[in-house]
Scaffold this motif. Structure first.
Motif, short mmCIF file in Angstrom:
data_model
loop_
_atom_site.label_atom_id
_atom_site.label_comp_id
_atom_site.label_asym_id
_atom_site.label_seq_id
_atom_site.Cartn_x
_atom_site.Cartn_y
_atom_site.Cartn_z
N ALA A 158 0.85 -1.19 0.00
CA ALA A 158 0.00 0.00 0.00
C ALA A 158 0.88 1.24 0.00
O ALA A 158 2.00 1.23 0.52
CB ALA A 158 -0.91 0.00 1.22
N LYS A 159 0.35 2.29 -0.56
CA LYS A 159 1.12 3.52 -0.65
C LYS A 159 1.35 4.11 0.73
O LYS A 159 2.36 4.78 0.99
CB LYS A 159 0.41 4.52 -1.55
CG LYS A 159 1.23 5.78 -1.78
CD LYS A 159 0.60 6.67 -2.83
CE LYS A 159 0.70 6.05 -4.21
NZ LYS A 159 0.26 6.96 -5.28
N LEU A 160 0.46 3.84 1.68
CA LEU A 160 0.64 4.35 3.04
C LEU A 160 1.91 3.78 3.66
O LEU A 160 2.72 4.52 4.22
CB LEU A 160 -0.57 3.97 3.90
CG LEU A 160 -1.90 4.61 3.49
CD1 LEU A 160 -3.03 4.07 4.35
CD2 LEU A 160 -1.83 6.12 3.62
N PHE A 161 2.07 2.46 3.54
CA PHE A 161 3.28 1.83 4.06
C PHE A 161 4.51 2.28 3.29
O PHE A 161 5.58 2.47 3.86
CB PHE A 161 3.16 0.31 4.02
CG PHE A 161 2.22 -0.26 5.06
CD1 PHE A 161 2.15 0.30 6.33
CD2 PHE A 161 1.41 -1.33 4.76
CE1 PHE A 161 1.29 -0.22 7.28
CE2 PHE A 161 0.55 -1.85 5.72
CZ PHE A 161 0.48 -1.29 6.99
N ARG A 162 4.36 2.43 1.98
CA ARG A 162 5.50 2.84 1.17
C ARG A 162 5.99 4.23 1.57
O ARG A 162 7.18 4.46 1.73
CB ARG A 162 5.12 2.82 -0.30
CG ARG A 162 6.25 3.29 -1.22
CD ARG A 162 5.85 3.22 -2.68
NE ARG A 162 6.92 3.73 -3.52
CZ ARG A 162 7.97 3.02 -3.91
NH1 ARG A 162 8.07 1.76 -3.52
NH2 ARG A 162 8.91 3.56 -4.66
N ASN A 163 5.03 5.17 1.74
CA ASN A 163 5.41 6.54 2.10
C ASN A 163 6.13 6.58 3.44
O ASN A 163 7.04 7.38 3.65
CB ASN A 163 4.19 7.44 2.14
CG ASN A 163 3.63 7.69 0.75
OD1 ASN A 163 4.34 7.50 -0.26
ND2 ASN A 163 2.37 8.08 0.67
N PHE A 164 5.72 5.70 4.35
CA PHE A 164 6.34 5.71 5.67
C PHE A 164 7.70 5.00 5.66
O PHE A 164 8.69 5.53 6.14
CB PHE A 164 5.41 5.05 6.69
CG PHE A 164 6.05 4.87 8.04
CD1 PHE A 164 6.33 5.97 8.85
CD2 PHE A 164 6.40 3.61 8.49
CE1 PHE A 164 6.93 5.81 10.08
CE2 PHE A 164 7.00 3.44 9.72
CZ PHE A 164 7.27 4.55 10.52
N LEU A 165 7.73 3.79 5.08
CA LEU A 165 8.95 2.99 5.14
C LEU A 165 10.05 3.53 4.23
O LEU A 165 11.22 3.27 4.47
CB LEU A 165 8.64 1.53 4.77
CG LEU A 165 7.79 0.76 5.78
CD1 LEU A 165 7.41 -0.61 5.25
CD2 LEU A 165 8.53 0.62 7.11
N MET A 166 9.68 4.26 3.19
CA MET A 166 10.69 4.82 2.30
C MET A 166 11.08 6.24 2.71
O MET A 166 11.82 6.91 2.00
CB MET A 166 10.19 4.82 0.86
CG MET A 166 9.92 3.44 0.32
SD MET A 166 11.41 2.42 0.40
CE MET A 166 10.72 0.80 0.14
N ASN A 167 10.61 6.66 3.88
CA ASN A 167 10.96 7.98 4.40
C ASN A 167 12.21 7.87 5.26
O ASN A 167 12.48 6.83 5.86
CB ASN A 167 9.79 8.52 5.23
CG ASN A 167 9.94 9.99 5.53
OD1 ASN A 167 10.75 10.36 6.38
ND2 ASN A 167 9.16 10.81 4.86
N ARG A 168 12.98 8.94 5.33
CA ARG A 168 14.19 8.92 6.14
C ARG A 168 13.90 8.69 7.61
O ARG A 168 14.77 8.25 8.36
CB ARG A 168 14.95 10.24 5.97
CG ARG A 168 15.55 10.41 4.58
CD ARG A 168 16.43 11.63 4.53
NE ARG A 168 17.06 11.76 3.23
CZ ARG A 168 17.94 12.73 2.93
NH1 ARG A 168 18.27 13.62 3.85
NH2 ARG A 168 18.46 12.79 1.73
N ALA A 169 12.67 8.99 8.02
CA ALA A 169 12.32 8.78 9.42
C ALA A 169 12.33 7.30 9.80
O ALA A 169 12.45 6.97 10.98
CB ALA A 169 10.93 9.37 9.70
N ALA A 170 12.23 6.41 8.78
CA ALA A 170 12.22 4.97 9.05
C ALA A 170 13.61 4.36 8.95
O ALA A 170 13.76 3.14 8.94
CB ALA A 170 11.28 4.27 8.07
N LYS A 171 14.67 5.20 8.91
CA LYS A 171 16.02 4.67 8.76
C LYS A 171 16.41 3.74 9.89
O LYS A 171 17.06 2.71 9.68
CB LYS A 171 17.01 5.83 8.65
CG LYS A 171 18.46 5.34 8.52
CD LYS A 171 19.41 6.49 8.27
CE LYS A 171 20.84 5.95 8.12
NZ LYS A 171 21.81 7.01 7.80
N SER A 172 15.99 4.07 11.11
CA SER A 172 16.36 3.22 12.24
C SER A 172 15.75 1.82 12.11
O SER A 172 16.36 0.83 12.53
CB SER A 172 15.91 3.87 13.55
OG SER A 172 14.49 4.03 13.57
#
Length: 603
Positions: A67-81
């Motif tokens: 889903a695009k919701l997960f993609r937007n979150f997981l591909m964001n720099r905030a999800a680097k950790s």
């Protein structure tokens, strides 16, 4: 936990003030509509992050694609950790390189595709048009930059192959033509290089690029080492599954009563049991039902093989213990060069066959059982030899040399020992003397699975006796006691008689008589006497003309030999002219031992 998250407020839900353009048909898919009613979306963000950290890198990539919701979150720099933690849990995986993000690195290492800007390890998956030979780059890139540009040696195109002389092996020319460089990297490096002013600055920039390239190569090698370990672990895992599958098949067969066959040869199973034709997997009930009939048939064949092996070893022990000593004594009781029956034919006589085969194979035997057989052995030996000698005498009686001689004057004592008694084989064209004729190879049929009826022409081969208490299972390959004896032999030479291939050699007979006359010896000289004296004779008969006449050079050879230099002709002398057709060619002398002179083929 991602910086700024809150158990109460931070959600993965899309922001409500999202522009209408992003809510259109191409933005909100069916999967996102379903997520609105999914309890997973209502979880606090920090809990979702902990769940994400439990996934593998590949699972996290696949989740981002749902889903695009997960993609937007997981591909964001905030999800680097999250990505850093997930990648760190992979055993032996090198750290993420500086020129790739964590999702790009996961995509490179855990999928069948690659990021085309990654050095070396990414080249296999990059599209061919991204790479070109150096001379075909869009700009005139400085050649010194070639060592920093990723390159590939992908297979040549059809046009390149047609233009190359070496098509079937990697010559240096082919290797040079196969090198292609990554276009984007070459152009980017060239652009940066042109911006640098001064030779010193350019030299420092080159050194820096060389360090970067070395680091990338080291990381690429580390990645290759990781992939090798992954493949090794996968192969070990597959081997373990196949081993478990084989043990499951063995247990099924043991339950059907094939325990002995399985335990004696645990690897003797058809390929279906190994599951080599498909990915390794454990045995299922449906699979077993489909292969059960094949497995049982294989066990039946294995049971037959095991019994034959056991019977062969037991019979060999019996023969070595009770028959061979008597057979050896028989052999040494005769003069040298006396032909006696082969051991297996002695064992096939009824006197020996009865104690060997009609008692249980695991029963201990005694000397009393073979006493009568050993006493009959000399008589069988004489009868066996007389039977074959009579066939030889019959051939002599029908020859043109002896056809008018009374039959009672042609005997084993009067004719066979003579040096002038020579036979000719119609198959191999060899001349044979007595007693060698008794063991001539063309008179035997080599059989690896003979039947009792194959011995119809041999002496002492009666109809197989009916076993009394022999323990022979119902095995197709072993149906009688004769077959049991034959199991002890890898192959059997079955006598097929002299006719029609053996003839008395009348021409050779007259040759020997002429030889004896020249030597001044008696026409009744025996083979043994000739072997003791070993006369050396000169062959003057016209039958040896082909051997005595020196080979003449052909016309082409003669012409070639006359083309030497004058110096060569002076050293060698003049080349002799070719002999005229009607001229007499001098014949060379030809000498030989008497036996060789006899065996020279006649024209």
């Amino acid at each position: 936990m991602v910086k700024g998250s809150s158990r109460k407020t931070r959600k993965v839900n899309p922001p409500k003030n999202r522009p209408d353009g992003l809510r259109g048909k191409g933005t909100l898919g069916a999967s996102q509509s379903a997520l609105k009613h999914d309890a997973l979306i209502d979880l606090p963000l920090d809990i979702l992050c902990e769940i994400f950290k439990l996934l593998s890198p590949l699972d996290l990539l696949q989740l981002a694609r749902t889903a695009k919701l997960f993609r937007n979150f997981l591909m964001n720099r905030a999800a680097k950790s999250i990505w850093t933690h997930v990648l760190s849990t992979v055993e032996d995986l090198p750290p993420c390189p500086d020129d790739l993000s964590e999702p790009q690195y996961a995509y490179l290492m855990f999928t069948d595709h690659c990021h085309h800007t990654q050095v070396d390890i990414s080249l296999a998956g990059a599209r061919k048009r991204s790479f070109k030979p150096w001379q075909e780059l869009p700009e005139n890139v400085t050649p010194a930059l070639a060592e920093f540009v990723p390159a590939t040696t992908h297979r040549l195109t059809r046009a390149e192959i047609e233009g190359c002389y070496y098509k079937h092996h990697d010559s240096q020319e082919v290797k040079d033509q196969r090198i292609r460089f990554h276009v984007e990297t070459a152009l980017a490096l060239h652009a940066d290089y042109k911006k640098i002013k001064g030779a010193k600055a350019k030299k420092a920039w080159m050194e820096e690029q060389r360090k970067i390239w070395t680091a990338k190569e080291e990381h690429a090698n580390a990645c290759e080492g990781y992939l090798d370990k992954v493949q090794e672990r996968e192969e070990e895992h597959e081997d373990a599954i196949r081993a478990k599958r084989l043990e499951q098949v063995r247990e099924k067969l043991r339950g059907l009563g094939w325990a002995e066959e399985v335990d004696l040869a645990p690897e003797y199973l058809p390929y279906q049991a190994h599951g080599r034709g498909s990915p390794a997997k454990e045995l299922t009930d449906e699979e077993w039902e489909s292969m059960k009939e094949t497995m049982v048939a294989a066990m039946e064949r294995r049971r037959e093989t095991l019994f034959e092996s056991k019977a062969r070893n037991l019979l060999k022990d019996r023969i070595n213990t009770w028959v061979k000593p008597a057979y050896t004594s028989l052999l040494f009781s005769h003069p040298p060069n006396t032909v006696i029956p082969p051991l297996y034919e002695v064992c096939l006589t009824e006197a020996f066959r009865t104690p060997l085969c009609t008692l249980p194979l695991d029963q201990d035997l005694s000397a009393d059982l073979f006493k009568s057989a050993i006493e009959q052995l000399p008589a069988f030996d004489e009868q066996w030899r007389n039977h074959r000698i009579e066939q030889i005498l019959d051939v002599i009686r029908k020859s043109s040399t002896y056809k008018n001689t009374p039959a009672d004057e042609i005997s084993a004592d009067t004719i066979l020992p003579l040096a002038s008694t020579v036979f000719r084989c119609g198959d191999c064209k060899q001349k044979i003397l007595y007693p060698s004729i008794l063991v001539h190879r063309c008179l035997f049929i080599e059989s690896r699975q003979p039947k009792p009826q194959d011995f119809a022409g041999s002496l002492g081969m009666p109809t197989p006796i009916v076993p009394r208490n022999i323990e022979i299972p119902d095995i197709p390959g072993v149906k009688d006691d004769v077959s049991l004896i034959l199991l002890t032999r890898s192959s059997v030479g079955i006598w097929k008689g002299l006719k029609p291939i053996i003839k008395f050699d009348d021409a050779a007979h007259h040759h020997i008589l002429s030889m004896l006359d020249v030597l001044g010896w008696s026409p009744t000289t025996t083979v043994r006497e000739m072997e003791e004296k070993q006369p050396y004779v000169e062959c003057l008969c016209q039958c040896f003309d082909k051997l005595r006449t020196p080979p003449q050079p052909s016309t082409k050879q003669a012409k070639r030999s006359t083309k030497g230099s004058k110096t060569q002709q002076a050293l060698r002398g003049p080349v002799p002219p070719l002999a005229e057709p009607d001229s007499v060619v001098p014949k060379r002398r030809l000498g030989a031992r008497w036996i060789k002179a006899v065996r020279v083929p006649l024209p």
